[in-house]
Design a protein around this motif. Structure first.
Motif, mmCIF file in Angstrom:
data_model
loop_
_atom_site.group_PDB
_atom_site.id
_atom_site.type_symbol
_atom_site.label_atom_id
_atom_site.label_comp_id
_atom_site.label_asym_id
_atom_site.label_seq_id
_atom_site.Cartn_x
_atom_site.Cartn_y
_atom_site.Cartn_z
ATOM 1 N N HIS A 52 0.868 -1.180 0.000
ATOM 2 C CA HIS A 52 0.000 0.000 0.000
ATOM 3 C C HIS A 52 0.901 1.225 0.000
ATOM 4 C CE1 HIS A 52 -3.868 -1.872 1.432
ATOM 5 N NE2 HIS A 52 -3.007 -2.856 1.588
ATOM 6 N N THR A 53 0.592 2.179 -0.863
ATOM 7 C CA THR A 53 1.332 3.437 -0.849
ATOM 8 C C THR A 53 0.405 4.567 -1.282
ATOM 9 O OG1 THR A 53 3.365 4.543 -1.555
ATOM 10 C CG2 THR A 53 2.285 3.161 -3.192
ATOM 11 N N SER A 54 0.605 5.723 -0.723
ATOM 12 C CA SER A 54 -0.248 6.879 -0.978
ATOM 13 C C SER A 54 0.036 7.469 -2.360
ATOM 14 C CB SER A 54 0.000 7.928 0.105
ATOM 15 O OG SER A 54 -0.500 9.178 -0.269
ATOM 16 N N ILE A 55 -1.022 7.752 -3.112
ATOM 17 C CA ILE A 55 -0.889 8.405 -4.424
ATOM 18 C C ILE A 55 -0.235 9.779 -4.242
ATOM 19 C CG2 ILE A 55 -2.163 9.372 -6.388
ATOM 20 C CD1 ILE A 55 -2.251 6.391 -6.505
ATOM 21 N N LYS A 56 -0.668 10.504 -3.215
ATOM 22 C CA LYS A 56 -0.102 11.830 -2.944
ATOM 23 C C LYS A 56 1.401 11.736 -2.686
ATOM 24 C CE LYS A 56 -0.538 15.837 0.177
ATOM 25 N NZ LYS A 56 0.676 16.381 -0.285
ATOM 26 N N GLU A 57 1.829 10.759 -1.894
ATOM 27 C CA GLU A 57 3.259 10.602 -1.612
ATOM 28 C C GLU A 57 4.044 10.255 -2.881
ATOM 29 O OE1 GLU A 57 3.804 7.912 1.676
ATOM 30 O OE2 GLU A 57 2.517 9.116 2.962
ATOM 31 N N LEU A 58 3.464 9.411 -3.741
ATOM 32 C CA LEU A 58 4.120 9.104 -5.016
ATOM 33 C C LEU A 58 4.277 10.364 -5.858
ATOM 34 C CD1 LEU A 58 2.362 5.774 -6.092
ATOM 35 C CD2 LEU A 58 4.677 6.042 -5.182
ATOM 36 N N PHE A 59 3.202 11.156 -5.931
ATOM 37 C CA PHE A 59 3.230 12.383 -6.734
ATOM 38 C C PHE A 59 4.237 13.378 -6.160
ATOM 39 C CE2 PHE A 59 1.609 16.585 -8.009
ATOM 40 C CZ PHE A 59 1.667 16.424 -9.378
ATOM 41 N N ASP A 60 4.185 13.609 -4.839
ATOM 42 C CA ASP A 60 5.110 14.550 -4.205
ATOM 43 C C ASP A 60 6.561 14.106 -4.399
ATOM 44 O OD1 ASP A 60 2.932 16.020 -3.392
ATOM 45 O OD2 ASP A 60 3.000 15.345 -1.295
ATOM 46 N N SER A 61 6.813 12.816 -4.262
ATOM 47 C CA SER A 61 8.160 12.280 -4.432
ATOM 48 C C SER A 61 8.649 12.470 -5.864
ATOM 49 C CB SER A 61 8.178 10.799 -4.062
ATOM 50 O OG SER A 61 9.417 10.232 -4.354
ATOM 51 N N SER A 62 7.763 12.260 -6.836
ATOM 52 C CA SER A 62 8.172 12.404 -8.238
ATOM 53 C C SER A 62 8.469 13.860 -8.586
ATOM 54 C CB SER A 62 7.103 11.834 -9.172
ATOM 55 O OG SER A 62 5.931 12.617 -9.140
ATOM 56 N N ILE A 63 7.736 14.784 -8.000
ATOM 57 C CA ILE A 63 7.977 16.214 -8.249
ATOM 58 C C ILE A 63 9.315 16.635 -7.650
ATOM 59 C CG2 ILE A 63 7.162 18.550 -7.694
ATOM 60 C CD1 ILE A 63 5.556 17.149 -9.879
ATOM 61 N N LYS A 64 9.624 16.144 -6.444
ATOM 62 C CA LYS A 64 10.888 16.498 -5.782
ATOM 63 C C LYS A 64 12.098 15.945 -6.531
ATOM 64 C CE LYS A 64 8.951 16.641 -1.168
ATOM 65 N NZ LYS A 64 8.811 15.922 0.085
ATOM 66 N N ASN A 65 11.933 14.795 -7.180
ATOM 67 C CA ASN A 65 13.052 14.152 -7.872
ATOM 68 C C ASN A 65 13.126 14.569 -9.336
ATOM 69 O OD1 ASN A 65 13.763 12.777 -5.539
ATOM 70 N ND2 ASN A 65 12.405 11.075 -6.006
ATOM 71 N N GLY A 66 13.204 15.845 -9.579
ATOM 72 C CA GLY A 66 13.421 16.318 -10.938
ATOM 73 C C GLY A 66 12.195 16.885 -11.612
ATOM 74 N N GLY A 67 11.032 16.781 -11.013
ATOM 75 C CA GLY A 67 9.840 17.396 -11.556
ATOM 76 C C GLY A 67 9.256 16.741 -12.781
ATOM 77 N N ASN A 68 9.681 15.519 -13.110
ATOM 78 C CA ASN A 68 9.175 14.890 -14.327
ATOM 79 C C ASN A 68 7.949 14.020 -14.088
ATOM 80 O OD1 ASN A 68 10.298 12.729 -13.050
ATOM 81 N ND2 ASN A 68 11.814 12.286 -14.625
ATOM 82 N N CYS A 69 7.411 14.028 -12.887
ATOM 83 C CA CYS A 69 6.177 13.302 -12.533
ATOM 84 C C CYS A 69 6.292 11.792 -12.731
ATOM 85 C CB CYS A 69 4.982 13.841 -13.297
ATOM 86 S SG CYS A 69 4.524 15.504 -12.804
ATOM 87 N N SER A 70 7.482 11.246 -12.530
ATOM 88 C CA SER A 70 7.632 9.797 -12.605
ATOM 89 C C SER A 70 8.664 9.362 -11.570
ATOM 90 C CB SER A 70 8.051 9.349 -14.001
ATOM 91 O OG SER A 70 9.319 9.866 -14.318
ATOM 92 N N GLY A 71 8.678 8.075 -11.294
ATOM 93 C CA GLY A 71 9.623 7.564 -10.320
ATOM 94 C C GLY A 71 9.568 6.055 -10.275
ATOM 95 N N ALA A 72 10.401 5.485 -9.422
ATOM 96 C CA ALA A 72 10.426 4.038 -9.230
ATOM 97 C C ALA A 72 10.587 3.759 -7.745
ATOM 98 C CB ALA A 72 11.574 3.412 -10.013
ATOM 99 N N MET A 73 10.060 2.621 -7.299
ATOM 100 C CA MET A 73 10.121 2.261 -5.885
ATOM 101 C C MET A 73 10.332 0.768 -5.722
ATOM 102 S SD MET A 73 6.949 4.172 -4.065
ATOM 103 C CE MET A 73 7.725 4.182 -2.479
ATOM 104 N N THR A 74 10.963 0.412 -4.640
ATOM 105 C CA THR A 74 10.993 -0.963 -4.170
ATOM 106 C C THR A 74 10.416 -0.928 -2.766
ATOM 107 O OG1 THR A 74 12.901 -1.545 -5.517
ATOM 108 C CG2 THR A 74 12.442 -2.949 -3.623
ATOM 109 N N CYS A 75 9.299 -1.644 -2.570
ATOM 110 C CA CYS A 75 8.573 -1.611 -1.304
ATOM 111 C C CYS A 75 8.530 -2.996 -0.683
ATOM 112 C CB CYS A 75 7.132 -1.163 -1.534
ATOM 113 S SG CYS A 75 6.967 0.472 -2.222
ATOM 114 N N PRO A 76 8.481 -3.057 0.648
ATOM 115 C CA PRO A 76 8.312 -4.352 1.302
ATOM 116 C C PRO A 76 6.897 -4.890 1.071
ATOM 117 C CG PRO A 76 8.336 -2.592 2.926
ATOM 118 C CD PRO A 76 8.633 -1.963 1.599
ATOM 119 N N VAL A 77 6.795 -6.196 0.865
ATOM 120 C CA VAL A 77 5.501 -6.856 0.707
ATOM 121 C C VAL A 77 5.076 -7.351 2.087
ATOM 122 C CG1 VAL A 77 4.280 -8.797 -0.358
ATOM 123 C CG2 VAL A 77 5.996 -7.535 -1.665
#
Length: 188
Positions: free
Chosen positions: A98-123
């Motif tokens: 489970h991950t927050s859409i808002k956190e994904l969006f905020d993280s992608s904006i902070k990392n270069g502003g290109n609105c994309s990113g990648a994650m590895t999350c614990p299952v």
């Protein structure tokens, strides 16, 4: 800005890449793992099962949604990815992320502003804690304005989905295979 018949949205893509070190829920045969992706448990979409990866499946599968701008800025909207092992007698639950859409969006904006990113999350699997990891990437598209589906259309689509799921429950066919339900849903 949401007004009347129109809603401001973004295309949202999730690319499921792989998982690793998952719990082996099949003791005799090799695991065939697939993922079910949803936003707040709505509009679930499913990947094909990886028949060769066992406890470390690989997919490279893209699922796409159209989500309202409010869902991007609202804290409680969650991306949910559940993993299952395919079996003849019914799929077996492996774990979820489970991950927050808002956190994904905020993280992608902070990392270069290109609105994309990648994650590895614990299952996670209930109280057992972490049962491996899931790697995925994501992309938010530009803002677009789309016509808001009418409440009647939403109600009719929901009723049709329920009836089709009941009818198809005795047949080995998924509802996602029916073309009318393959278009991205507007999630507000």
């Amino acid at each position: 800005m949401q007004s009347g018949k129109f809603v401001v949205c973004r295309k949202f893509q999730v690319i499921l890449i792989s998982a690793s070190d998952l719990e082996d829920v099949r003791k005799v045969f090799k695991m065939k793992v697939h993922a079910r992706v949803s936003i707040n448990s709505l509009a679930e979409k499913r990947t094909e099962a990886d028949k060769h990866g066992g406890t470390s499946p690989k997919w490279s599968c893209t699922v796409e949604y159209t989500i309202g701008e409010y869902a991007v800025i609202q804290q409680g909207v969650m991306l949910v990815i559940k993993l299952y092992c395919e079996r003849k007698l019914g799929d077996k639950y492996v774990g979820e992320v489970h991950t927050s859409i808002k956190e994904l969006f905020d993280s992608s904006i902070k990392n270069g502003g290109n609105c994309s990113g990648a994650m590895t999350c614990p299952v996670h699997k209930g109280s057992k804690g972490v049962q491996g990891t899931l790697t995925f990437s994501y992309r938010f598209g530009d803002r677009i304005t789309v016509k808001r589906p009418s409440k009647w259309k939403k109600l009719l689509q929901f009723g049709a989905v329920v009836l089709l799921r009941l009818a198809l429950s005795s047949v080995d066919m998924e509802i996602e295979e029916i073309p009318i339900f393959t278009d991205p849903d507007v999630i507000e």
